[in-house]
Design a protein around this motif. Structure first.
Motif, PDB file in Angstrom:
ATOM      1  N   ARG A 141      40.227  19.854  37.054  1.00 37.05           N
ATOM      2  CA  ARG A 141      38.775  19.985  37.068  1.00 37.05           C
ATOM      3  C   ARG A 141      38.216  20.316  38.456  1.00 37.05           C
ATOM      4  NH1 ARG A 141      35.973  17.922  32.719  1.00 37.05           N
ATOM      5  NH2 ARG A 141      34.353  17.042  34.041  1.00 37.05           N
ATOM      6  N   ASN A 192      37.985  24.411  39.028  1.00 27.48           N
ATOM      7  CA  ASN A 192      36.817  25.222  38.656  1.00 27.48           C
ATOM      8  C   ASN A 192      35.505  24.504  38.960  1.00 27.48           C
ATOM      9  OD1 ASN A 192      36.865  23.331  36.627  1.00 27.48           O
ATOM     10  ND2 ASN A 192      36.786  24.795  34.947  1.00 27.48           N
ATOM     11  N   LEU A 241      34.395  21.485  38.379  1.00 26.39           N
ATOM     12  CA  LEU A 241      33.786  20.504  37.484  1.00 26.39           C
ATOM     13  C   LEU A 241      33.781  19.116  38.123  1.00 26.39           C
ATOM     14  CD1 LEU A 241      35.159  21.503  33.944  1.00 26.39           C
ATOM     15  CD2 LEU A 241      32.852  21.816  34.838  1.00 26.39           C
ATOM     16  N   PRO A 248      29.021  29.656  38.464  1.00 28.24           N
ATOM     17  CA  PRO A 248      29.189  30.257  37.134  1.00 28.24           C
ATOM     18  C   PRO A 248      29.999  31.553  37.163  1.00 28.24           C
ATOM     19  CG  PRO A 248      26.975  29.408  37.339  1.00 28.24           C
ATOM     20  CD  PRO A 248      27.619  29.243  38.698  1.00 28.24           C
ATOM     21  N   ARG A 291      33.586  30.617  37.645  1.00 24.90           N
ATOM     22  CA  ARG A 291      34.160  29.967  36.455  1.00 24.90           C
ATOM     23  C   ARG A 291      34.484  30.959  35.351  1.00 24.90           C
ATOM     24  NH1 ARG A 291      29.850  25.187  36.819  1.00 24.90           N
ATOM     25  NH2 ARG A 291      31.069  23.621  37.931  1.00 24.90           N
ATOM     26  N   ARG A 292      33.723  32.061  35.301  1.00 24.01           N
ATOM     27  CA  ARG A 292      34.024  33.080  34.287  1.00 24.01           C
ATOM     28  C   ARG A 292      35.408  33.681  34.499  1.00 24.01           C
ATOM     29  NH1 ARG A 292      29.499  36.836  35.260  1.00 24.01           N
ATOM     30  NH2 ARG A 292      28.119  35.159  35.919  1.00 24.01           N
ATOM     31  N   MET A 339      39.331  27.746  30.680  1.00 25.81           N
ATOM     32  CA  MET A 339      39.764  26.351  30.595  1.00 25.81           C
ATOM     33  C   MET A 339      39.874  25.926  29.137  1.00 25.81           C
ATOM     34  SD  MET A 339      38.360  23.068  32.664  1.00 25.81           S
ATOM     35  CE  MET A 339      39.531  21.802  33.153  1.00 25.81           C
ATOM     36  N   PHE A 348      40.644  22.496  26.652  1.00 26.30           N
ATOM     37  CA  PHE A 348      40.540  21.038  26.737  1.00 26.30           C
ATOM     38  C   PHE A 348      41.398  20.339  25.686  1.00 26.30           C
ATOM     39  CE2 PHE A 348      36.758  23.027  28.348  1.00 26.30           C
ATOM     40  CZ  PHE A 348      36.439  22.310  29.483  1.00 26.30           C
ATOM     41  N   GLU A 354      36.794  20.999  22.236  1.00 20.12           N
ATOM     42  CA  GLU A 354      35.413  21.177  22.693  1.00 20.12           C
ATOM     43  C   GLU A 354      34.797  22.477  22.210  1.00 20.12           C
ATOM     44  OE1 GLU A 354      34.150  18.549  23.695  1.00 20.12           O
ATOM     45  OE2 GLU A 354      35.984  17.498  24.217  1.00 20.12           O
ATOM     46  N   LEU A 355      35.118  22.837  20.972  1.00 27.64           N
ATOM     47  CA  LEU A 355      34.365  23.924  20.351  1.00 27.64           C
ATOM     48  C   LEU A 355      32.971  23.379  20.059  1.00 27.64           C
ATOM     49  CD1 LEU A 355      37.100  25.216  17.901  1.00 27.64           C
ATOM     50  CD2 LEU A 355      36.254  26.389  19.940  1.00 27.64           C
ATOM     51  N   ALA A 409      29.172  32.698  25.751  1.00 28.57           N
ATOM     52  CA  ALA A 409      29.223  32.938  27.195  1.00 28.57           C
ATOM     53  C   ALA A 409      29.238  34.432  27.543  1.00 28.57           C
ATOM     54  CB  ALA A 409      30.419  32.217  27.809  1.00 28.57           C
ATOM     55  N   ALA A 447      26.183  34.568  29.703  1.00 26.77           N
ATOM     56  CA  ALA A 447      26.584  34.474  31.108  1.00 26.77           C
ATOM     57  C   ALA A 447      26.993  35.824  31.684  1.00 26.77           C
ATOM     58  CB  ALA A 447      27.718  33.458  31.266  1.00 26.77           C
TER      59      ALA A 447
END
Lengths: 216, 246
Positions: B49, B52, B54, B76, B79-80, B84, B86, B90-91, B104, B108
């Motif tokens: 973490r 990136n 976090l 941001p 991070r693109r 990552m 999980f 974490e959908l 995203a 983003a």
């Protein structure tokens, strides 16, 4: 029993119900946004802000609504030097009192969304605001809807407190008719039936939200 | 060899009195597959973490794809370039699989919806669940959900991928399909940092293994070497325990 007296005064009762519903709508419309702010304040990383909001919520939650209204009617005039108009007292009491309950619902809704969902959003390059808007809030609102609807029913029932200052909501209207006609039993049964029906409509709506949510 | 794509230098991260990362250093080169292992609570996920941004650390520096993560002005955008995955997928449960993948890229990256959807379908096909695109994640099996999550990260066309115990929450019969997707990625040359207890995957796919314990990197070795003859007693003890179970 003489139900004719209820029918004869139905337009007065209807006006009372309208006033009650108006009060309710106003209380919800004003206290929900304040409740959101309180919830966000409580979840804030700023210590003083979250402490302030938490204290406010806890103090207000431990008081009955009537007492909050009494403060405004009896205590506040001593401080500011002139009496508070009834409508203002009722409005302020409702917003102060109900925003606290709404804030707890909103807070638990936001907290029900897993923190890793935020990590997931951020990790794909979304900003904090975008993550809040597209990922956290939609889920939070879904989780909150049943409790919010229930709370709105509580607000509706709480609107009777305006009776105390002689505001013409449903209960006050029906008690005046009861006194004038000497028929309290019929009128209070009819009034109870009206409260029951409105609340029932509300809970049916709440249940709809609940089943919708469990299906998603 | 060119400069490493990930450079971690003496990173220290404390939560109050607890030291989660204790002077951790690590270089990862482009195309490498690194497996990070160690007992639970050893700081593996925390390290991931930090890569990136976090987590914020107190000392040291992390440079990923040429950017200093701690001082990066546009996290941001960085991070693109870092996908990552999980442990619990974490959908986003309120969106379809396809919407999960395109959120995203559209919001983003600013891709047009049609372009984002074309890319998303392409990656869903690669992980073998194109037929699930219109469903909500709750209707998918765990293995399918994790493959969708991998596809979501890939849709941003990242330069490297981080995996945080990607198979730990899966039923045994679904672990294989997820590892298969990860192996395919490795074969295609993706740079990967994988926190996992899947020692079979580490032996077969990893270039190097990093062993962590109590917030510190205890041992870093080429995979074959690590499994044949771990140098430190702690790594030896860990391997003995985990291989007996696994």
């Amino acid at each position: 029993m003489d139900w004719q007296v209820v029918l004869n005064n139905s337009s007065l009762l209807a006006r009372g119900l309208t006033t009650s519903l108006e009060l309710t709508l106003f209380a919800i419309a004003a206290s929900l946004p304040v409740g959101c702010l309180l919830a966000i304040g409580r979840l804030s990383k700023q210590r003083w802000l979250s402490l302030f909001c938490a204290s406010f919520v806890n103090v207000m939650r431990s008081n009955p609504l009537v007492l909050v209204l009494f403060w405004l009617i009896f205590l506040v005039p001593l401080i500011i030097g002139h009496r508070v108009p009834n409508l203002a007292a009722v409005s302020v009491a409702f917003v102060v009192f109900f925003s606290v309950y709404f804030s707890e619902i909103v807070r638990s809704g936001i907290q029900s969304v897993g923190r890793m969902q935020i990590s997931a959003g951020l990790s794909t390059g979304l900003t904090r605001g975008q993550t809040m808007r597209h990922i956290v809030l939609p889920q939070a609102v879904r989780a909150m809807l049943p409790a919010l609807t229930t709370q709105c029913i509580v607000v509706f029932q709480g609107s009777t407190v305006a009776y105390v200052v002689g505001y013409d909501e449903l209960l006050h209207s029906s008690s005046m008719i009861a006194e004038r006609t000497g028929r309290p039993v019929e009128l209070y049964i009819a009034t109870a039936a009206i409260y029951f029906l409105v609340s029932l409509a509300g809970s049916l709506l709440a249940r709809r939200f609940e089943t919708k949510r469990s299906r998603a | 060899m060119t400069a490493p794509i990930i450079q971690v230098r003496d990173v220290v991260l404390r939560y109050g009195d607890f030291t989660a990362l204790d002077r951790v250093s690590l270089d990862v080169f482009e195309g490498e597959v690194i497996v990070v292992c160690g007992p639970s609570g050893s700081g593996k996920s925390t390290l991931l973490r930090c890569l990136n941004g976090l987590e914020t650390f107190q000392e040291g520096e992390v440079i990923v794809d040429g950017e200093n993560v701690a001082t990066c002005r546009n996290l941001p955008a960085l991070r693109r370039r870092i996908g990552m995955v999980f442990q619990h997928f974490e959908l986003y449960p309120h969106m379809t699989v396809l919407q999960n993948l395109t959120l995203a890229p559209i919001k983003a990256q600013g891709l047009p919806r049609a372009e984002a959807e074309r890319l998303a379908m392409d990656y869903l096909t690669r992980v073998g669940i194109a037929d699930q695109a219109g469903k909500y994640p709750g209707l998918l099996s765990g293995g399918q959900q994790q493959r969708a999550a991998i596809a979501r990260a890939l849709t941003l066309q990242p330069r490297l991928m981080l995996f945080d115990e990607p198979t730990s929450a899966l039923d045994p019969e679904m672990i294989f399909e997820v590892l298969q997707v990860m192996k395919n990625l490795a074969v295609l040359g993706m740079t990967m940092v994988v926190v996992t207890h899947e020692m079979g995957f580490a032996q077969e796919v990893a270039d190097r293994v990093v062993f962590m314990d109590r917030g510190a990197v205890i041992e870093t070795a080429p995979s074959a070497e690590f499994f044949a003859s771990p140098k430190t007693p702690r790594a030896r003890a860990f391997l003995k325990r985990i291989l007996r179970i696994g």
